[in-house]
Motif scaffolding. Structure first.
Motif, PDB file in Angstrom:
ATOM      1  N   THR A  12       0.847  -1.639   0.142  1.00 28.60           N
ATOM      2  CA  THR A  12      -0.239  -0.037  -0.149  1.00 28.60           C
ATOM      3  C   THR A  12       1.016   0.772  -0.301  1.00 28.60           C
ATOM      4  O   THR A  12       0.532   2.355  -0.222  1.00 28.60           O
ATOM      5  N   LEU A  16       0.590   3.949  -2.993  1.00 27.16           N
ATOM      6  CA  LEU A  16       0.368   5.234  -2.293  1.00 27.16           C
ATOM      7  C   LEU A  16       1.311   5.913  -3.328  1.00 27.16           C
ATOM      8  O   LEU A  16       0.911   7.030  -4.147  1.00 27.16           O
ATOM      9  N   LEU A  41      -8.644   8.001  -2.755  1.00 24.51           N
ATOM     10  CA  LEU A  41      -8.370   6.972  -3.679  1.00 24.51           C
ATOM     11  C   LEU A  41      -8.791   5.385  -2.813  1.00 24.51           C
ATOM     12  O   LEU A  41      -9.536   5.134  -2.017  1.00 24.51           O
ATOM     13  N   SER A  69      -7.234   6.557  -7.844  1.00 22.47           N
ATOM     14  CA  SER A  69      -7.791   7.803  -7.980  1.00 22.47           C
ATOM     15  C   SER A  69      -9.140   8.193  -8.359  1.00 22.47           C
ATOM     16  O   SER A  69      -8.894   8.356 -10.182  1.00 22.47           O
ATOM     17  N   GLY A  95      -7.745   5.996   1.450  1.00 23.79           N
ATOM     18  CA  GLY A  95      -6.823   7.464   1.050  1.00 23.79           C
ATOM     19  C   GLY A  95      -7.089   8.515   0.277  1.00 23.79           C
ATOM     20  O   GLY A  95      -8.333   8.687  -0.187  1.00 23.79           O
ATOM     21  N   GLY A 133      -0.626  12.813  -0.395  1.00 30.67           N
ATOM     22  CA  GLY A 133      -1.493  11.897  -0.423  1.00 30.67           C
ATOM     23  C   GLY A 133      -1.098  10.767   0.951  1.00 30.67           C
ATOM     24  O   GLY A 133      -0.430  11.265   1.666  1.00 30.67           O
ATOM     25  N   LEU A 135      -2.825   7.054   3.681  1.00 25.36           N
ATOM     26  CA  LEU A 135      -3.849   6.219   3.953  1.00 25.36           C
ATOM     27  C   LEU A 135      -4.128   6.698   4.506  1.00 25.36           C
ATOM     28  O   LEU A 135      -4.003   6.892   5.706  1.00 25.36           O
ATOM     29  N   SER A 145       2.113   8.541   4.208  1.00 27.59           N
ATOM     30  CA  SER A 145       2.270   9.583   3.998  1.00 27.59           C
ATOM     31  C   SER A 145       2.627   9.460   2.452  1.00 27.59           C
ATOM     32  O   SER A 145       4.085   8.723   2.689  1.00 27.59           O
TER      33      SER A 145
END
Length: 183
Positions: A12, A16, A41, A69, A95, A133, A135, A145
């Motif tokens: 993940t 991200l 997300l 996205s 996210g 970004g 999660l 992040s």
């Protein structure tokens, strides 16, 4: 100019970073002077399992995994930070990515007392685009992040600064949009 990512990364975290990079490149291709943007997300595999027709519509590879996205519609006249404070994501959103352009003052004495017009006229001011970004954290976990920062004066993909906590204030604010939501 990229920070070294952690040596052990979850899938993940890699997804991200990939999503932030894709969004940064997409927004950069549209040029500067854009209003803030916000993306939800979703886990691509879960999204396609729930709506298989999306794979063809969006050109998604059902086997690829990762994150998809989805840009959110925003009121261009609205206060972006206030929107984030009030935001409540549904459980299917894993996210979020925020994109904002800001004027950064290089002088230590710049402070908050400058109005926007004075700041814009300052020769030491730098225009930056921040792509941040996060999660959705698991209970009792910290927010994961990834950030990308591009200076208008150095508007090249090779000059994008990246790292997990390049923009800590926006990471915190975006992470708080998941604070009370179930994982």
């Amino acid at each position: 100019m990229s920070e070294n990512p952690p040596t052990e990364e979850s899938g993940t975290a890699v997804a991200l970073r990939s999503a932030v990079r894709e969004i940064e490149a997409h927004v950069a291709g549209e040029g500067w002077d854009s209003p803030p943007r916000l993306y939800a997300l979703a886990d691509t595999a879960e999204l396609l399992a729930a709506a298989p027709a999306l794979a063809e519509q969006m050109g998604l590879d059902p086997e690829a995994g990762g994150l998809t996205s989805v840009e959110q519609e925003l009121d261009p006249a609205g206060d972006f930070e206030q929107l984030l404070v009030q935001l409540d994501w549904p459980p299917t959103v894993v996210g979020a990515v925020a994109v904002v352009e800001r004027l950064v003052m290089a002088r230590p004495d710049a402070g908050e007392q400058l109005d926007a017009e004075t700041a814009a006229a300052d020769p030491d001011a730098q225009e930056v685009r921040l792509v941040v970004g996060v999660l959705r954290p698991a209970p009792d976990d910290d927010v994961q992040s990834w950030c990308a920062l591009r200076l208008r004066a150095h508007d090249e993909a090779a000059q994008v600064i990246e790292g997990a906590d390049v923009v800590p204030g926006l990471v915190r604010l975006l992470g708080e949009t998941f604070a009370d939501a179930p994982a």
